[in-house]
Write an enzyme that holds these catalytic residues in place. Structure first.
Site, PDB file in Angstrom:
ATOM      1  N   TYR A 139     -22.016  39.385   2.744  1.00 56.91           N
ATOM      2  CA  TYR A 139     -21.089  39.874   3.771  1.00 56.91           C
ATOM      3  C   TYR A 139     -21.824  40.097   5.092  1.00 56.91           C
ATOM      4  O   TYR A 139     -21.423  39.579   6.149  1.00 56.91           O
ATOM      5  CB  TYR A 139     -20.414  41.166   3.322  1.00 56.91           C
ATOM      6  CG  TYR A 139     -19.575  41.807   4.404  1.00 56.91           C
ATOM      7  CD1 TYR A 139     -18.419  41.183   4.865  1.00 56.91           C
ATOM      8  CD2 TYR A 139     -19.951  43.022   4.980  1.00 56.91           C
ATOM      9  CE1 TYR A 139     -17.654  41.747   5.881  1.00 56.91           C
ATOM     10  CE2 TYR A 139     -19.182  43.598   5.984  1.00 56.91           C
ATOM     11  CZ  TYR A 139     -18.039  42.959   6.433  1.00 56.91           C
ATOM     12  OH  TYR A 139     -17.294  43.520   7.439  1.00 56.91           O
ATOM     13  N   LYS A 143     -21.287  37.817   8.531  1.00 50.31           N
ATOM     14  CA  LYS A 143     -20.755  38.422   9.757  1.00 50.31           C
ATOM     15  C   LYS A 143     -21.681  38.122  10.935  1.00 50.31           C
ATOM     16  O   LYS A 143     -21.218  37.882  12.059  1.00 50.31           O
ATOM     17  CB  LYS A 143     -20.575  39.936   9.586  1.00 50.31           C
ATOM     18  CG  LYS A 143     -19.481  40.328   8.592  1.00 50.31           C
ATOM     19  CD  LYS A 143     -18.119  39.734   8.948  1.00 50.31           C
ATOM     20  CE  LYS A 143     -17.483  40.415  10.140  1.00 50.31           C
ATOM     21  NZ  LYS A 143     -16.121  39.879  10.419  1.00 50.31           N
TER      22      LYS A 143
END
Length: 331
Positions: A139, A143
């Site tokens: 994650y 990002k």
């Protein structure tokens, strides 16, 4: 008023953004993959459209639109890297390409301060960032990679801005506070490192205010990133005490040394990876780090360059969340 596409509007933050922009008089098209969760927005008069950013025709979605607020993401501390790449990087690139093809005037991208994560205390972290050799999870990595794509597009002429809101909570939150409350409902909660780590959180209405500021014509458009928080760092213990008190939950805190917690998180992750389907572990190094190590953000750039001012305090935000939670916890 602008004609705005809000992605991720079937989610927590995106739905708040769509409602606020609609209330301000903007022509909002709220999109998301979950048609059922878009229905409350449609019922309030907001135009909605179920859309898959990975597979559907995004040029058609952005035709005749002035702005994009990109809140859609696969947000989880655990999962397949390929899935995160597709949802957070590839989908963002497809949206940027469509925005450029349709001469969109501004692209507001919601990223995450999870990119800063380290198993050590960090105070007043600025936006300047160098990626680590090893990411804590896919994650955080994706990002950052998505941010990089936004900056490339900004360099190619698409006015863009990146916001990094920290630990967003509020009515409709189904991740941060609900996870804490699920653990606490056992009657006890692990107190990592005496609960003294300093934590920054952000009430969702303040995130929406940052989005509003980022949409203004005089806001930077060169792809630069801004930290967003409530600007009220506090010990984890103090935040948990506010939350548990607000929802009428009596919880016994059980001390857990940080080093032991990190070791248990590592072992839990290895066990999860060895199991069929690799289910999310109950304890992870990321979860330990969030509650056991200080991480506060410097928001002076957002204050100076965007005019960002958090309007709702943490205490008031917790009370608003608690009122919503008592009515919707079983939903």
């Amino acid at each position: 008023m602008a004609r705005v596409v809000v992605t991720g509007a079937s989610g927590f933050i995106g739905s708040h953004i769509a409602r606020r922009l609609h209330a301000m008089g903007h022509d909002v098209l709220a999109t998301g993959r979950d048609a059922g969760r878009l229905q409350p927005l449609a019922a309030s008069g907001i135009a909605t459209r179920s859309f898959d950013l990975i597979h559907d025709d995004l040029s058609a979605l952005l035709a005749s639109r002035d702005m994009v607020v990109h809140a859609a993401a696969l947000s989880s501390p655990w999962g397949s890297r390929d899935a995160f790449i597709a949802a957070n990087v590839d989908a963002t690139q497809r949206l940027l390409d469509a925005a450029q093809q349709n001469s969109v005037q501004r692209f507001v991208h919601l990223s995450s301060p999870s990119i800063y994560f380290q198993l050590r205390d960090q105070y007043d972290t600025p936006e300047a960032f160098r990626p680590p050799r090893h990411w804590i999870n896919a994650y955080a990595e994706t990002k950052w990679l998505a941010e990089e794509r936004v900056r490339v597009a900004a360099g190619q002429g698409l006015p863009s801005i990146v916001l990094r809101p920290r630990a967003v909570f509020g009515e409709g939150d189904r991740a941060i506070f609900p996870r804490l409350l699920t653990l606490a409902q056992r009657g006890w909660f692990p107190q990592i490192g005496h609960g003294e780590a300093m934590i920054d959180v952000t009430y969702v209405a303040n995130v929406v205010a940052a989005v509003e500021a980022a949409m203004l014509p005089d806001a930077p458009g060169d792809g630069r990133a801004f930290n967003i928080t409530n600007g009220e760092p506090m010990p984890v213990n103090a935040l948990l005490a506010q939350l548990f008190r607000a929802v009428d939950l009596r919880v016994r805190m059980i001390p857990l040394p940080r080093g032991l917690a990190v070791a248990l998180g590592y072992l839990s992750e290895r066990w999860a990876l060895a199991r069929p389907g690799q289910p999310e572990p109950r304890l992870s190094r990321y979860g330990v780090g969030v509650l056991g190590y200080s991480q506060t953000l410097d928001i002076s750039a957002a204050r100076k360059q965007l005019g960002y001012r958090p309007m709702v305090s943490v205490a008031e935000g917790v009370e608003r969340f608690a009122s919503w939670w008592k009515d919707h916890a079983g939903d």
